[in-house]
Motif scaffolding. Structure first.
Motif, PDB file in Angstrom:
ATOM      1  N   LEU A 166       0.845  -1.191   0.000  1.00  9.58           N
ATOM      2  CA  LEU A 166       0.000   0.000   0.000  1.00  9.58           C
ATOM      3  C   LEU A 166       0.879   1.240   0.000  1.00  9.58           C
ATOM      4  O   LEU A 166       1.906   1.277   0.678  1.00  9.58           O
ATOM      5  N   VAL A 167       0.444   2.253  -0.748  1.00  9.79           N
ATOM      6  CA  VAL A 167       1.098   3.559  -0.684  1.00  9.79           C
ATOM      7  C   VAL A 167       0.003   4.608  -0.506  1.00  9.79           C
ATOM      8  O   VAL A 167      -1.100   4.469  -1.035  1.00  9.79           O
ATOM      9  N   ALA A 168       0.298   5.626   0.282  1.00 11.33           N
ATOM     10  CA  ALA A 168      -0.722   6.631   0.592  1.00 11.33           C
ATOM     11  C   ALA A 168      -0.130   8.031   0.526  1.00 11.33           C
ATOM     12  O   ALA A 168       1.075   8.230   0.692  1.00 11.33           O
ATOM     13  N   GLY A 169      -1.009   9.014   0.280  1.00 12.80           N
ATOM     14  CA  GLY A 169      -0.564  10.400   0.229  1.00 12.80           C
ATOM     15  C   GLY A 169      -1.723  11.358   0.065  1.00 12.80           C
ATOM     16  O   GLY A 169      -2.870  10.958  -0.159  1.00 12.80           O
ATOM     17  N   TRP A 170      -1.435  12.641   0.182  1.00 14.63           N
ATOM     18  CA  TRP A 170      -2.429  13.704   0.030  1.00 14.63           C
ATOM     19  C   TRP A 170      -2.229  14.437  -1.297  1.00 14.63           C
ATOM     20  O   TRP A 170      -1.097  14.581  -1.763  1.00 14.63           O
ATOM     21  N   GLY A 171      -3.328  14.961  -1.847  1.00 15.66           N
ATOM     22  CA  GLY A 171      -3.175  15.915  -2.941  1.00 15.66           C
ATOM     23  C   GLY A 171      -3.855  15.532  -4.221  1.00 15.66           C
ATOM     24  O   GLY A 171      -5.007  15.088  -4.221  1.00 15.66           O
ATOM     25  N   LYS A 172      -3.157  15.674  -5.348  1.00 13.57           N
ATOM     26  CA  LYS A 172      -3.744  15.453  -6.667  1.00 13.57           C
ATOM     27  C   LYS A 172      -4.090  13.990  -6.884  1.00 13.57           C
ATOM     28  O   LYS A 172      -3.478  13.102  -6.312  1.00 13.57           O
ATOM     29  N   ILE A 173      -5.086  13.745  -7.741  1.00 14.55           N
ATOM     30  CA  ILE A 173      -5.486  12.378  -8.052  1.00 14.55           C
ATOM     31  C   ILE A 173      -5.135  12.001  -9.479  1.00 14.55           C
ATOM     32  O   ILE A 173      -5.436  10.896  -9.929  1.00 14.55           O
ATOM     33  N   LYS A 174      -4.490  12.916 -10.217  1.00 11.84           N
ATOM     34  CA  LYS A 174      -3.962  12.602 -11.532  1.00 11.84           C
ATOM     35  C   LYS A 174      -2.919  13.656 -11.884  1.00 11.84           C
ATOM     36  O   LYS A 174      -2.876  14.734 -11.269  1.00 11.84           O
ATOM     37  N   SER A 175      -2.093  13.366 -12.888  1.00 15.73           N
ATOM     38  CA  SER A 175      -1.084  14.336 -13.311  1.00 15.73           C
ATOM     39  C   SER A 175      -1.750  15.646 -13.700  1.00 15.73           C
ATOM     40  O   SER A 175      -2.754  15.662 -14.408  1.00 15.73           O
ATOM     41  N   GLN A 176      -1.215  16.740 -13.195  1.00 18.04           N
ATOM     42  CA  GLN A 176      -1.735  18.075 -13.479  1.00 18.04           C
ATOM     43  C   GLN A 176      -3.165  18.262 -12.978  1.00 18.04           C
ATOM     44  O   GLN A 176      -3.867  19.174 -13.404  1.00 18.04           O
ATOM     45  N   GLY A 177      -3.620  17.380 -12.086  1.00 18.07           N
ATOM     46  CA  GLY A 177      -4.988  17.467 -11.575  1.00 18.07           C
ATOM     47  C   GLY A 177      -5.092  18.366 -10.358  1.00 18.07           C
ATOM     48  O   GLY A 177      -4.136  19.014  -9.938  1.00 18.07           O
ATOM     49  N   ARG A 178      -6.282  18.366  -9.768  1.00 21.07           N
ATOM     50  CA  ARG A 178      -6.525  19.202  -8.600  1.00 21.07           C
ATOM     51  C   ARG A 178      -5.986  18.530  -7.340  1.00 21.07           C
ATOM     52  O   ARG A 178      -5.862  17.309  -7.272  1.00 21.07           O
ATOM     53  N   LYS A 179      -5.710  19.326  -6.342  1.00 21.20           N
ATOM     54  CA  LYS A 179      -5.280  18.801  -5.058  1.00 21.20           C
ATOM     55  C   LYS A 179      -6.496  18.427  -4.219  1.00 21.20           C
ATOM     56  O   LYS A 179      -7.567  19.014  -4.351  1.00 21.20           O
ATOM     57  N   ALA A 214      -7.661  17.359  -0.022  1.00 25.91           N
ATOM     58  CA  ALA A 214      -7.207  17.502   1.357  1.00 25.91           C
ATOM     59  C   ALA A 214      -7.228  16.186   2.116  1.00 25.91           C
ATOM     60  O   ALA A 214      -6.579  16.066   3.154  1.00 25.91           O
ATOM     61  N   LYS A 215      -7.973  15.209   1.620  1.00 24.56           N
ATOM     62  CA  LYS A 215      -8.141  13.959   2.368  1.00 24.56           C
ATOM     63  C   LYS A 215      -7.197  12.879   1.856  1.00 24.56           C
ATOM     64  O   LYS A 215      -7.019  12.708   0.656  1.00 24.56           O
ATOM     65  N   LEU A 216      -6.617  12.159   2.789  1.00 22.10           N
ATOM     66  CA  LEU A 216      -5.621  11.132   2.501  1.00 22.10           C
ATOM     67  C   LEU A 216      -6.204  10.048   1.598  1.00 22.10           C
ATOM     68  O   LEU A 216      -7.325   9.590   1.796  1.00 22.10           O
ATOM     69  N   ARG A 217      -5.400   9.632   0.613  1.00 22.42           N
ATOM     70  CA  ARG A 217      -5.812   8.579  -0.303  1.00 22.42           C
ATOM     71  C   ARG A 217      -4.770   7.464  -0.299  1.00 22.42           C
ATOM     72  O   ARG A 217      -3.600   7.693   0.021  1.00 22.42           O
ATOM     73  N   GLU A 218      -5.225   6.247  -0.656  1.00 17.04           N
ATOM     74  CA  GLU A 218      -4.344   5.087  -0.675  1.00 17.04           C
ATOM     75  C   GLU A 218      -4.584   4.276  -1.933  1.00 17.04           C
ATOM     76  O   GLU A 218      -5.641   4.365  -2.559  1.00 17.04           O
ATOM     77  N   VAL A 219      -3.589   3.466  -2.307  1.00 17.66           N
ATOM     78  CA  VAL A 219      -3.733   2.566  -3.444  1.00 17.66           C
ATOM     79  C   VAL A 219      -2.832   1.356  -3.217  1.00 17.66           C
ATOM     80  O   VAL A 219      -1.770   1.472  -2.600  1.00 17.66           O
ATOM     81  N   ASP A 220      -3.294   0.198  -3.686  1.00 24.64           N
ATOM     82  CA  ASP A 220      -2.482  -1.018  -3.626  1.00 24.64           C
ATOM     83  C   ASP A 220      -1.576  -1.090  -4.839  1.00 24.64           C
ATOM     84  O   ASP A 220      -2.007  -0.824  -5.964  1.00 24.64           O
ATOM     85  N   VAL A 221      -0.328  -1.457  -4.618  1.00 23.09           N
ATOM     86  CA  VAL A 221       0.643  -1.636  -5.703  1.00 23.09           C
ATOM     87  C   VAL A 221       1.411  -2.924  -5.457  1.00 23.09           C
ATOM     88  O   VAL A 221       1.567  -3.352  -4.306  1.00 23.09           O
TER      89      VAL A 221
END
Length: 255
Positions: A141-154, A156-163
Motif C-alpha cells: 500500500l502507498v498513501a498520500g495527500w493531494g492530486k489524483i492525476k497528473s496536473q490534476g486538482r489537489k 485535502a483527504k488522505l488517499r491510498e492505493v495497492d501496488v
C-alpha cells in the motif's frame, strides 16, 4: 510517494522540486482515523511531502523533499483530513537529519529523519530488519495527500492505493528502455506504475510503501513526473538498508 548521470537526472531532479502536492493515482480515500502513522510535512502551513511516524518522536521522509529550501518546517500528525487540523495537538515543530550519502542528482540514499518537538501519542508503524527482502509481486500500500492525476486538482483527504512490488531486474530493464544507459541507484524497491494504472506520483514523496503492515520503502521518484501509468516502475528507498542509520542517528546528526 515523489525525482534524478546525464540529462535524465537533471530533468528528474527538477521535476522533484516542482511536483509538490501528494498524488495517488487510481486510489481511494482512506477511512477516518485510519493510517494514523501518516504525516504531512509542511512549509508555512502547506503540505509539500508525506512522511510517517516510526518512533514516538521521529518521522521518516524523503531527502529530496528538501532540495528546495524550506523556511518554516512543521509536521502534522493525527488526521486524514488536512482541512481539519487542531493546531495545538496535531502540529509539531521539527529538526531535520538528512542522510550524509544523499545525492540530489541520482537520488541515492533518499532518506531523512525529522525529530518532533514533543513525543506523539500515535502508534508508530513498524520497520523491517536489515535482513528483510521483499519478494516480487507482493501486494503493498502507498498513501498520500493531494492530486489524483497528473496536473490534476489537489485534495485535502488522505488517499491510498495497492501496488505490487517488481523485481529489480525487470525494473532496471524497463528504466533502461525508457532512458538509454540509465542505471538505478542502489538500495531501492520498485513497485507500481508498470503493468498497472496504479501508483504514486512525485507529490507523494516521503510517504511509506507498506507491505505486511510494515513500512518497507519511502516514495522517491518516477520518470519525469509522468503519472500516466502504465509506465516504468515507481522507485522507493529501501528502508531495510538504512536501519542502522535510523537507530543510531547521533553518530551522524545532531537531532
Amino acid at each position: 510517494m515523489f525525482r534524478l548521470h546525464t540529462l535524465l537526472f537533471i530533468v528528474l531532479a527538477c521535476s522533484v522540486q516542482k511536483a509538490l502536492g501528494g498524488e495517488i493515482i487510481e486510489g481511494k480515500e482512506v477511512p477516518p482515523n485510519s493510517l494514523q502513522f501518516m504525516a504531512s510535512v509542511q512549509n508555512n502551513g502547506k503540505h509539500f511531502c508525506g512522511g510517517f511516524l516510526i518512533k514516538k518522536d521521529i518521522v521518516l521522509t524523503a531527502a529530496h523533499c528538501f532540495i528546495e529550501k524550506r523556511s518554516n518546517l512543521t509536521v502534522v500528525l493525527g488526521t486524514h483530513d488536512l482541512s481539519n487540523i487542531n493546531e495545538r495537538t496535531m502540529r509539531y515543530n521539527v529538526k531535520k537529519c538528512e542522510h550524509a550519502d544523499f545525492n540530489n542528482t541520482s537520488l541515492a540514499s533518499d532518506i531523512t529523519m525529522l525529530k518532533l518537538s514533543r513525543p506523539s501519542k500515535i502508534k508508530p508503524i513498524k520497520l523491517p530488519n536489515k535482513k528483510m527482502k521483499i519478494k516480487k509481486n507482493t501486494t503493498c500500500l502507498v498513501a498520500g495527500w493531494g492530486k489524483i492525476k497528473s496536473q490534476g486538482r489537489k485534495v485535502a483527504k488522505l488517499r491510498e492505493v495497492d501496488v505490487a512490488t517488481i523485481d529489480r531486474r525487470t525494473c532496471q530493464r524497463e528504466w533502461a528502455k525508457a532512458k538509454k544507459d540509465y542505471v538505478l541507484p542502489a538500495n531501492i524497491i520498485c513497485a507500481g506504475g508498470y503493468g498497472t494504472k496504479k501508483g504514486a506520483c512525485q507529490g507523494d514523496s516521503g510517504g511509506p510503501l507498506v507491505c505486511n503492515k510494515m513500512a518497507v520503502g519511502i516514495v522517491s521518484f518516477n520518470l519525469r513526473g509522468n503519472c500516466l501509468y502504465p509506465n516504468v516502475p515507481n522507485i522507493y528507498t529501501d528502508i531495510s538498508k538504512f536501519v542502522a542509520w535510523i537507530d543510531y542517528p547521533k553518530k551522524r546528526c545532531q537531532i
